[in-house]
Write an enzyme that holds these catalytic residues in place. Structure first.
Site, PDB file in Angstrom:
ATOM      1  N   ILE A  32       0.732  -1.167   0.112  1.00 12.08           N
ATOM      2  CA  ILE A  32      -0.083  -0.060   0.203  1.00 12.08           C
ATOM      3  C   ILE A  32       0.933   1.156  -0.077  1.00 12.08           C
ATOM      4  O   ILE A  32       1.759   1.315   0.928  1.00 12.08           O
ATOM      5  CB  ILE A  32      -0.903   0.086   1.149  1.00 12.08           C
ATOM      6  CG1 ILE A  32      -1.915  -0.967   0.978  1.00 12.08           C
ATOM      7  CG2 ILE A  32      -1.867   1.307   1.411  1.00 12.08           C
ATOM      8  CD1 ILE A  32      -2.599  -1.195   2.312  1.00 12.08           C
ATOM      9  N   ASP A  33       0.847   1.990  -0.886  1.00 13.08           N
ATOM     10  CA  ASP A  33       1.394   3.296  -0.988  1.00 13.08           C
ATOM     11  C   ASP A  33       0.667   4.308  -0.294  1.00 13.08           C
ATOM     12  O   ASP A  33      -0.342   4.353   0.289  1.00 13.08           O
ATOM     13  CB  ASP A  33       1.907   3.613  -2.571  1.00 13.08           C
ATOM     14  CG  ASP A  33       0.506   4.092  -3.104  1.00 13.08           C
ATOM     15  OD1 ASP A  33      -0.515   4.290  -2.686  1.00 13.08           O
ATOM     16  OD2 ASP A  33       0.610   3.972  -4.495  1.00 13.08           O
ATOM     17  N   SER A  34       1.292   5.624  -0.204  1.00 11.58           N
ATOM     18  CA  SER A  34       0.762   6.685   0.510  1.00 11.58           C
ATOM     19  C   SER A  34      -0.596   7.306  -0.014  1.00 11.58           C
ATOM     20  O   SER A  34      -1.340   7.530   0.809  1.00 11.58           O
ATOM     21  CB  SER A  34       1.887   7.801   0.626  1.00 11.58           C
ATOM     22  OG  SER A  34       2.245   8.457  -0.601  1.00 11.58           O
ATOM     23  N   ASP A  36      -2.934   5.041  -1.220  1.00 15.68           N
ATOM     24  CA  ASP A  36      -3.813   4.213  -0.862  1.00 15.68           C
ATOM     25  C   ASP A  36      -3.937   4.354   0.732  1.00 15.68           C
ATOM     26  O   ASP A  36      -5.175   4.253   1.226  1.00 15.68           O
ATOM     27  CB  ASP A  36      -3.148   2.840  -1.100  1.00 15.68           C
ATOM     28  CG  ASP A  36      -3.140   2.513  -2.531  1.00 15.68           C
ATOM     29  OD1 ASP A  36      -4.097   2.847  -3.136  1.00 15.68           O
ATOM     30  OD2 ASP A  36      -2.254   1.541  -2.877  1.00 15.68           O
TER      31      ASP A  36
END
Length: 75
Positions: A32-34, A36
């Site tokens: 999960i990226d920022s 998300d």
């Protein structure tokens, strides 16, 4: 209940089974990226009626669960 809902929301977002997400799973481990995380925070705020400020300490399902439960207890 809070933790189960967070895991359910993550599983839906990631299109995986809830059994694949443990309380100590980090968001980085889930890929999960920022962006998300920001979307997740907005959804969690709507779901639980809290104002959640993400910081580096809130990097696991368990940490987010504890923070939401703390915020709900204050209300």
């Amino acid at each position: 209940m809070v933790q189960e809902k967070i895991i359910e929301m993550l599983a839906e977002k990631l299109e995986c089974e809830t059994s694949e997400i443990a309380p100590d799973t980090t968001f980085a481990e889930l890929g999960i990226d920022s962006l998300d995380v920001a979307e997740l925070v907005m959804n969690l705020e709507d779901e639980f009626g809290v104002s959640l400020e993400m910081d580096a300490s809130l990097n696991t399902v368990a940490a987010v669960t504890a923070k939401i439960e703390e915020l709900k207890a204050e209300v």
